[in-house]
Write a protein that holds these residues in place. Structure first.
Motif, PDB file in Angstrom:
ATOM      1  N   LEU A 200       0.852  -1.180   0.000  1.00 14.75           N
ATOM      2  CA  LEU A 200       0.000   0.000   0.000  1.00 14.75           C
ATOM      3  C   LEU A 200       0.892   1.235   0.000  1.00 14.75           C
ATOM      4  O   LEU A 200       1.804   1.355   0.824  1.00 14.75           O
ATOM      5  CB  LEU A 200      -0.898   0.007   1.239  1.00 14.75           C
ATOM      6  CG  LEU A 200      -1.956   1.119   1.314  1.00 14.75           C
ATOM      7  CD1 LEU A 200      -3.054   0.872   0.284  1.00 14.75           C
ATOM      8  CD2 LEU A 200      -2.549   1.171   2.723  1.00 14.75           C
ATOM      9  N   ASN A 201       0.641   2.151  -0.941  1.00 14.12           N
ATOM     10  CA  ASN A 201       1.359   3.429  -1.026  1.00 14.12           C
ATOM     11  C   ASN A 201       0.382   4.581  -0.824  1.00 14.12           C
ATOM     12  O   ASN A 201      -0.785   4.488  -1.219  1.00 14.12           O
ATOM     13  CB  ASN A 201       2.030   3.613  -2.397  1.00 14.12           C
ATOM     14  CG  ASN A 201       3.172   2.646  -2.632  1.00 14.12           C
ATOM     15  OD1 ASN A 201       3.506   1.833  -1.769  1.00 14.12           O
ATOM     16  ND2 ASN A 201       3.769   2.715  -3.803  1.00 14.12           N
ATOM     17  N   LEU A 202       0.870   5.676  -0.269  1.00 14.30           N
ATOM     18  CA  LEU A 202       0.100   6.910  -0.165  1.00 14.30           C
ATOM     19  C   LEU A 202       0.981   8.060  -0.630  1.00 14.30           C
ATOM     20  O   LEU A 202       2.029   8.328  -0.033  1.00 14.30           O
ATOM     21  CB  LEU A 202      -0.368   7.156   1.270  1.00 14.30           C
ATOM     22  CG  LEU A 202      -1.121   8.477   1.502  1.00 14.30           C
ATOM     23  CD1 LEU A 202      -2.419   8.501   0.694  1.00 14.30           C
ATOM     24  CD2 LEU A 202      -1.396   8.684   2.984  1.00 14.30           C
ATOM     25  N   ASP A 203       0.571   8.735  -1.720  1.00 15.88           N
ATOM     26  CA  ASP A 203       1.305   9.880  -2.268  1.00 15.88           C
ATOM     27  C   ASP A 203       0.523  11.160  -1.973  1.00 15.88           C
ATOM     28  O   ASP A 203      -0.684  11.223  -2.251  1.00 15.88           O
ATOM     29  CB  ASP A 203       1.507   9.724  -3.773  1.00 15.88           C
ATOM     30  CG  ASP A 203       2.442   8.569  -4.117  1.00 15.88           C
ATOM     31  OD1 ASP A 203       3.045   7.994  -3.198  1.00 15.88           O
ATOM     32  OD2 ASP A 203       2.555   8.243  -5.317  1.00 15.88           O
ATOM     33  N   LEU A 204       1.218  12.174  -1.452  1.00 15.01           N
ATOM     34  CA  LEU A 204       0.574  13.418  -1.027  1.00 15.01           C
ATOM     35  C   LEU A 204       1.215  14.612  -1.725  1.00 15.01           C
ATOM     36  O   LEU A 204       2.445  14.677  -1.848  1.00 15.01           O
ATOM     37  CB  LEU A 204       0.696  13.586   0.485  1.00 15.01           C
ATOM     38  CG  LEU A 204       0.095  12.465   1.351  1.00 15.01           C
ATOM     39  CD1 LEU A 204       0.477  12.652   2.811  1.00 15.01           C
ATOM     40  CD2 LEU A 204      -1.419  12.416   1.192  1.00 15.01           C
ATOM     41  N   THR A 205       0.382  15.561  -2.157  1.00 11.88           N
ATOM     42  CA  THR A 205       0.855  16.755  -2.862  1.00 11.88           C
ATOM     43  C   THR A 205       0.146  17.988  -2.322  1.00 11.88           C
ATOM     44  O   THR A 205      -1.077  17.960  -2.107  1.00 11.88           O
ATOM     45  CB  THR A 205       0.578  16.642  -4.371  1.00 11.88           C
ATOM     46  OG1 THR A 205       1.242  15.483  -4.892  1.00 11.88           O
ATOM     47  CG2 THR A 205       1.056  17.880  -5.115  1.00 11.88           C
ATOM     48  N   ALA A 206       0.896  19.063  -2.100  1.00 10.82           N
ATOM     49  CA  ALA A 206       0.320  20.358  -1.716  1.00 10.82           C
ATOM     50  C   ALA A 206       1.152  21.441  -2.388  1.00 10.82           C
ATOM     51  O   ALA A 206       2.197  21.855  -1.878  1.00 10.82           O
ATOM     52  CB  ALA A 206       0.317  20.534  -0.203  1.00 10.82           C
ATOM     53  N   THR A 207       0.689  21.900  -3.580  1.00 13.53           N
ATOM     54  CA  THR A 207       1.450  22.892  -4.343  1.00 13.53           C
ATOM     55  C   THR A 207       0.527  24.030  -4.777  1.00 13.53           C
ATOM     56  O   THR A 207      -0.695  23.896  -4.806  1.00 13.53           O
ATOM     57  CB  THR A 207       2.096  22.275  -5.591  1.00 13.53           C
ATOM     58  OG1 THR A 207       1.074  21.847  -6.508  1.00 13.53           O
ATOM     59  CG2 THR A 207       2.981  21.097  -5.226  1.00 13.53           C
ATOM     60  N   LYS A 208       1.161  25.157  -5.154  1.00 14.13           N
ATOM     61  CA  LYS A 208       0.437  26.341  -5.634  1.00 14.13           C
ATOM     62  C   LYS A 208       1.129  26.844  -6.889  1.00 14.13           C
ATOM     63  O   LYS A 208       2.360  26.897  -6.954  1.00 14.13           O
ATOM     64  CB  LYS A 208       0.455  27.436  -4.567  1.00 14.13           C
ATOM     65  CG  LYS A 208      -0.352  28.692  -4.943  1.00 14.13           C
ATOM     66  CD  LYS A 208      -1.846  28.458  -4.783  1.00 14.13           C
ATOM     67  CE  LYS A 208      -2.638  29.770  -4.745  1.00 14.13           C
ATOM     68  NZ  LYS A 208      -2.629  30.504  -6.021  1.00 14.13           N
ATOM     69  N   THR A 209       0.318  27.183  -7.894  1.00 15.84           N
ATOM     70  CA  THR A 209       0.843  27.703  -9.158  1.00 15.84           C
ATOM     71  C   THR A 209       0.773  29.229  -9.148  1.00 15.84           C
ATOM     72  O   THR A 209      -0.261  29.820  -8.824  1.00 15.84           O
ATOM     73  CB  THR A 209       0.046  27.142 -10.339  1.00 15.84           C
ATOM     74  OG1 THR A 209       0.190  25.718 -10.370  1.00 15.84           O
ATOM     75  CG2 THR A 209       0.551  27.713 -11.658  1.00 15.84           C
ATOM     76  N   PHE A 210       1.907  29.851  -9.511  1.00 19.06           N
ATOM     77  CA  PHE A 210       2.005  31.304  -9.638  1.00 19.06           C
ATOM     78  C   PHE A 210       2.410  31.605 -11.081  1.00 19.06           C
ATOM     79  O   PHE A 210       3.586  31.496 -11.437  1.00 19.06           O
ATOM     80  CB  PHE A 210       3.044  31.872  -8.674  1.00 19.06           C
ATOM     81  CG  PHE A 210       2.794  31.504  -7.225  1.00 19.06           C
ATOM     82  CD1 PHE A 210       2.005  32.305  -6.424  1.00 19.06           C
ATOM     83  CD2 PHE A 210       3.352  30.346  -6.692  1.00 19.06           C
ATOM     84  CE1 PHE A 210       1.782  31.974  -5.088  1.00 19.06           C
ATOM     85  CE2 PHE A 210       3.137  30.010  -5.361  1.00 19.06           C
ATOM     86  CZ  PHE A 210       2.341  30.825  -4.563  1.00 19.06           C
ATOM     87  N   GLY A 211       1.431  31.949 -11.920  1.00 19.99           N
ATOM     88  CA  GLY A 211       1.739  32.145 -13.327  1.00 19.99           C
ATOM     89  C   GLY A 211       2.193  30.840 -13.939  1.00 19.99           C
ATOM     90  O   GLY A 211       1.467  29.841 -13.911  1.00 19.99           O
ATOM     91  N   GLN A 212       3.420  30.824 -14.474  1.00 19.04           N
ATOM     92  CA  GLN A 212       3.914  29.592 -15.079  1.00 19.04           C
ATOM     93  C   GLN A 212       4.712  28.725 -14.104  1.00 19.04           C
ATOM     94  O   GLN A 212       5.176  27.636 -14.467  1.00 19.04           O
ATOM     95  CB  GLN A 212       4.802  29.917 -16.295  1.00 19.04           C
ATOM     96  CG  GLN A 212       6.142  30.551 -15.958  1.00 19.04           C
ATOM     97  CD  GLN A 212       6.967  30.850 -17.180  1.00 19.04           C
ATOM     98  OE1 GLN A 212       7.136  31.998 -17.547  1.00 19.04           O
ATOM     99  NE2 GLN A 212       7.477  29.815 -17.828  1.00 19.04           N
TER     100      GLN A 212
END
Length: 298
Positions: A200-212
């Protein structure tokens, strides 16, 4: 003289019998140790962390995509570095009903084991191919969820997973206002076998895009769910890291660095660098007005 010869024969027989018993005891002891020695490292079929940085719960805009994720890492207690490359084709079909898109995934992993102390031991091999279907649904206001189910086809390389397995993924994402908040839970099942563990794997992401540009944090964990034999030592790990991404017109590149903070029964803590390329091969034009406008996330 007769008695002396009998005494010598008896002594020879006694020594021979003791030697035989001794050799048998040594062999039995070795077999016993081998039976209870740790098995070779197995772990997840899918590279832990393979989907960090991906809004896996959101439907893709219709089209065909090439997505390549490559990582290189080395654990603290080994002289072997390892490059894992995940090349995939994702078809986001025109089948779009009730805010749900049907998608198909072909994934071919390859692995290069690089021994820093002896290049003669270096080896390149293909790992289990994934053939999968996926339903990705948008709930509106940036929320989405997806479910994927597929077959891992075992391959013949001695270093690879040689048995086929079932893989499924359940992901949820929030992608409004330039955010990518995603959790992707991934399970692999070998069925009844005495060679590899389920995982069992758990992948987590928390990102924000600023323009490009895209900035944020990623994390992933993995654990074996069972022990295929009494001698197997179940592995688990958890890693954290950061992400930086740049979007060039229709293409996108992401770079990440991760480091284990917890590990069990691996040869030390893994430090790993990642790079991912998103390259649409074609996009459906024009996109349906009802489809989610998330193309900027890919």
């Amino acid at each position: 003289m007769f008695y002396a010869n009998r005494l010598l024969l008896r002594l020879k027989f006694t020594i021979s019998s003791q030697m035989k018993h001794g050799i048998f005891a040594i062999c039995a002891g070795a077999a016993s140790l081998a039976a209870f020695a740790p098995m070779a490292y197995a772990g997840s079929v899918l590279q832990p962390g393979a989907t960090i940085g991906v809004p896996a719960g959101a439907p893709l805009p219709g089209g065909l995509y090439f997505i390549d994720t490559s990582s290189y890492g080395q654990r603290t207690s080994t002289v072997m570095g390892q490059n894992v490359n995940l090349s995939s084709l994702v078809l986001a079909t025109p089948v779009y009903f009730d805010d749900t898109r049907l998608q198909f995934i072909f994934l071919q992993p390859s692995v290069f084991n690089n021994y820093t102390n002896n290049s003669a031991n270096n080896v390149f091999f293909l790992n289990s191919t994934l053939l999968a279907g996926q339903l990705a649904h948008t709930f509106g206001n940036g929320f989405g969820a997806s479910y994927m189910a597929g077959l891992r086809v075992g391959v013949g390389a001695p270093q690879a997973f040689q048995l086929s397995s079932f893989e499924q993924r359940f992901a949820v994402s929030y992608t409004a206002d330039g955010w990518d908040l995603t959790a992707d839970l991934i399970n692999g099942d070998f069925g009844s076998n005495t060679r590899y563990p389920d995982w069992l794997n758990l992948d987590l992401t928390a990102t924000k895009t600023f323009g490009q540009f895209e900035l944020g944090a990623v994390a992933f964990g993995s654990t074996d769910l069972n022990s295929p034999s009494r001698s197997y030592l179940r592995q688990r790990q958890f890693a954290v890291g950061g992400l930086f991404g740049v979007k060039f017109d229709r293409f996108k590149v992401q770079a990440m660095v991760t480091r284990d903070v917890v590990e069990a029964h691996y040869p030390g803590y893994d430090t790993r660098g990642w790079i991912r390329l998103y390259a649409p091969i074609y996009l459906d034009q024009p996109a349906a007005a009802s489809e989610p406008a998330i193309a900027a996330k890919y």
